[in-house]
Design an enzyme around this catalytic site. Structure first.
Site, PDB file in Angstrom:
ATOM      1  N   GLU A 113      -6.347  -9.551   0.562  1.00  0.00           N
ATOM      2  CA  GLU A 113      -6.037 -10.703   1.415  1.00  0.00           C
ATOM      3  C   GLU A 113      -7.198 -11.094   2.317  1.00  0.00           C
ATOM      4  O   GLU A 113      -7.323 -12.253   2.703  1.00  0.00           O
ATOM      5  CB  GLU A 113      -4.789 -10.399   2.261  1.00  0.00           C
ATOM      6  N   LYS A 131       0.840  -1.192   0.000  1.00  0.00           N
ATOM      7  CA  LYS A 131       0.000   0.000   0.000  1.00  0.00           C
ATOM      8  C   LYS A 131       0.885   1.255   0.000  1.00  0.00           C
ATOM      9  O   LYS A 131       2.011   1.212   0.499  1.00  0.00           O
ATOM     10  CB  LYS A 131      -0.867   0.010   1.270  1.00  0.00           C
ATOM     11  N   ARG A 148     -10.425 -11.365   1.819  1.00  0.00           N
ATOM     12  CA  ARG A 148     -11.352 -12.359   1.254  1.00  0.00           C
ATOM     13  C   ARG A 148     -10.723 -13.748   1.218  1.00  0.00           C
ATOM     14  O   ARG A 148     -11.418 -14.753   1.272  1.00  0.00           O
ATOM     15  CB  ARG A 148     -11.823 -11.899  -0.123  1.00  0.00           C
TER      16      ARG A 148
HETATM   17  N1  BES Z   1      -7.988  -3.866   4.505  1.00  0.00           N
HETATM   18  C1  BES Z   1      -8.271  -3.386   3.218  1.00  0.00           C
HETATM   19  C2  BES Z   1      -9.584  -2.599   3.111  1.00  0.00           C
HETATM   20  C3  BES Z   1      -9.699  -1.355   3.948  1.00  0.00           C
HETATM   21  C4  BES Z   1      -9.528  -0.127   3.369  1.00  0.00           C
HETATM   22  C5  BES Z   1     -10.036  -1.435   5.278  1.00  0.00           C
HETATM   23  C6  BES Z   1      -9.673   1.020   4.135  1.00  0.00           C
HETATM   24  C7  BES Z   1     -10.164  -0.286   6.035  1.00  0.00           C
HETATM   25  C8  BES Z   1      -9.989   0.936   5.468  1.00  0.00           C
HETATM   26  C9  BES Z   1      -8.330  -4.549   2.219  1.00  0.00           C
HETATM   27  O1  BES Z   1      -7.594  -5.664   2.547  1.00  0.00           O
HETATM   28  C10 BES Z   1      -7.830  -4.035   0.925  1.00  0.00           C
HETATM   29  O2  BES Z   1      -6.708  -3.637   0.878  1.00  0.00           O
HETATM   30  N2  BES Z   1      -8.652  -4.052  -0.098  1.00  0.00           N
HETATM   31  C11 BES Z   1      -8.289  -3.570  -1.385  1.00  0.00           C
HETATM   32  C12 BES Z   1      -8.843  -4.514  -2.413  1.00  0.00           C
HETATM   33  C13 BES Z   1      -8.310  -4.295  -3.791  1.00  0.00           C
HETATM   34  C14 BES Z   1      -6.851  -4.686  -3.870  1.00  0.00           C
HETATM   35  C15 BES Z   1      -9.121  -5.122  -4.752  1.00  0.00           C
HETATM   36  C16 BES Z   1      -8.901  -2.186  -1.556  1.00  0.00           C
HETATM   37  O3  BES Z   1      -9.986  -1.957  -1.051  1.00  0.00           O
HETATM   38  O4  BES Z   1      -8.262  -1.335  -2.162  1.00  0.00           O
HETATM   39 ZN    ZN Z   2      -7.216  -5.949   4.576  1.00  0.00          ZN
HETATM   40 ZN    ZN Z   3      -5.536  -5.516   1.884  1.00  0.00          ZN
END
Ligand code: BES
Ligand code: ZN
Ligand code: ZN
Length: 482
Positions: free
Chosen positions: A334, A262, A336
């Site tokens: 991750e 990230k 899911r």
């Molecule tokens: N943990 C994150 C989602 C999240 C975002 C939780 C903001 C709390 C606050 C999750 O694991 C994630 O990174 N999801 C990605 C999915 C994408 C790679 C398809 C996302 O939402 O960007």
């Molecule tokens: Zn996550």
């Molecule tokens: Zn994530």
């Protein structure tokens, strides 16, 4: 901490008396309160509008050294949340004023007084575990003044409100804890310690047993971290029960994104990614304390998502516990993956009547619904409707989202059974929910995406900055009505 009194309001000695006031009309029949409000309204800055606050010091007619008037707005627009928020803000002011006790005027509708109790208890929570100088101290006694005729009713109802709020606070503390102090093994220990004191059975599944159960998706996500994944199962089984409910909670103790790292802005907030597990664990503990009449099982996959030479890669194909293979499009999707294995395990072991999963699953859900509303995804509109209704009641708001079958096409993989991300980024919360649905078989299921409301950057009326505990009161209300 919560106390009920019917003693004479005028003679009650307290550092702070709190009186909710509406813009048009009276909430209390007490003449003492009436004349205090008349006095408050003489100040032009206070009309009783929503957000108005006025403090009077040692006014005549009461022994209280301060009286805080909290404006709620127009009578017809006032709801339980108005009282919850006002009580939370009032208690925060009492903390700032260093008051060991507060007397709150609980003269309205029963539902409103109970909401005030919640707001006061939740507003009294301070997360200062890591501060040397704990300059703010919670109020020791939150005393509610009620009418004599309703004393019994409130004395009976108050302990359950207190237990529910303790659950929310437990979840908040876990979410606010720094990620170096809640790596999967540590978080597992902390959950077991909290649950051990209750009437709950705990199964602690370590890495070897995770492998035995073929939960290769959970292992893949954990492979980049030095701390191995764990799965904790908490079983609340009353002697006689009607339904079996499984709650699955996402427990990513830190989500760096993995190899799909990230960006650095907001990365520290990814300690919140175990909020689903925290909420489920706290709900089980609360359900056991309140002796609910259903069997409830919490399934908590705990893992840290880190980049390293051992980390899983984009392009990898992982075999899940269900047997389905998943092509990794993005290691940051991750949640899911671990939820898929935990859901398969729960379905196989317990064949529940209902399965609900709670997860900070997608940024897309936060984008769609903002910081205060969770997304509910279910093929059963009745179940989704029940959760939305519990959300209204508790002000842990939920919005029912669509589950369009044709969107499944976005998860098609050329080489595996399914991909872990959609081909396009649009509708990301929906494709994530559809991915999970591949693992629930024919079980009645709902998915709650709490990525928006799990964590608060700046706090709110009855919540400090950090974990919000969103979901505990929601699930408790839903379970209580089931
Ligand atoms: N943990 C994150 C989602 C999240 C975002 C939780 C903001 C709390 C606050 C999750 O694991 C994630 O990174 N999801 C990605 C999915 C994408 C790679 C398809 C996302 O939402 O960007
Ligand atoms: Zn996550
Ligand atoms: Zn994530």
């Amino acid at each position: 901490m919560l106390k009920i009194t019917t003693d004479d309001l005028a003679l009650f000695e307290t550092g702070m008396l709190v009186i909710p006031v509406c813009e048009d009309g009276n909430l209390s029949r007490s003449p003492v309160v009436g004349s205090l409000i008349d006095k408050a309204r003489q100040f032009r800055e206070f009309k009783g509008c929503a957000g108005d606050e006025l403090m009077l010091y040692s006014p005549e007619g009461v022994s209280a050294s301060r009286v805080l008037f909290m404006g709620l707005g127009k009578k017809e627009k006032i709801d339980a949340e108005s009282f919850r928020a006002a009580a939370g803000k009032a208690v925060k002011r009492a903390i700032k004023a260093k008051q060991p006790d507060v007397l709150l005027c609980g003269h309205g509708k029963k539902e409103h007084v109970l909401a005030m109790m919640e707001g006061a208890l939740l507003g009294n929570h301070i997360f200062d575990l890591y501060k040397q100088d704990k300059k703010d101290k919670p109020v020791e006694a939150l005393v509610f003044h009620v009418e004599k005729a309703r004393q019994d009713a409130f004395e009976k109802a108050a302990p359950a409100v207190e237990t529910g709020c303790r659950g929310t606070i437990l979840a908040r503390d876990w979410v606010s804890a720094p990620p170096n102090d809640k790596r999967p093994d540590m978080f597992a220990r902390s959950i077991v310690k909290a649950a051990d004191r209750e009437n709950l059975t705990i199964v602690d599944i370590d890495e070897r047993n995770i492998r035995k159960n073929k939960m290769y998706a959970l292992l893949a996500v954990g492979s980049g971290s030095d701390t191995k994944p764990r799965m904790i199962v908490i079983d609340y089984r009353p002697d006689r029960y009607e339904k079996t409910v499984v709650l699955v909670g996402k427990g990513v103790t830190f989500d760096s994104g993995g190899i799909n790292l990230k960006p650095s802005s907001g990365l520290a907030d990814m300690k919140q990614d175990m909020a689903g597990a925290a909420v489920v664990a706290a709900t089980l503990i609360t359900a056991s304390r309140l002796e609910l009449g259903h069997r409830i099982i919490g399934v908590l996959p705990l893992v840290e998502n880190m980049p390293s030479g051992n980390a899983y890669r984009p392009g990898d194909v992982i075999r899940t516990a269900s047997g389905k293979t998943v092509e990794i499009g993005n290691t940051d999707a991750e949640g899911r993956m671990i939820m898929a294995d935990a859901i398969s395990y729960a379905v196989k072991q317990y064949a529940p009547d209902i399965l609900i999963d709670v997860a900070t699953l997608t940024g897309a859900c936060k984008m769609a619904l903002g910081n205060h509303i969770a997304g509910v995804f279910s093929f059963d509109s009745r179940l989704a409707g029940q959760l939305v209704a519990s959300g209204e009641k508790t002000h842990e708001r939920c919005w029912a989202m669509p589950m369009p079958e044709d969107y499944r096409d976005m998860l098609k993989s050329d080489i595996a059974d399914i991909r872990n991300v959609g081909k396009s980024r649009w509708g990301g919360a929906i494709t994530a929910a559809l991915f999970l649905s591949e693992f629930v078989k024919d079980i009645n299921w709902a998915h709650i995406d709490i990525a928006g409301p799990a964590f608060s950057g700046k706090g709110s009326a009855y919540c400090p900055a950090g974990g919000t505990g969103f979901g505990v009161r929601l699930l408790m209300d839903w379970l209580g009505r089931l």
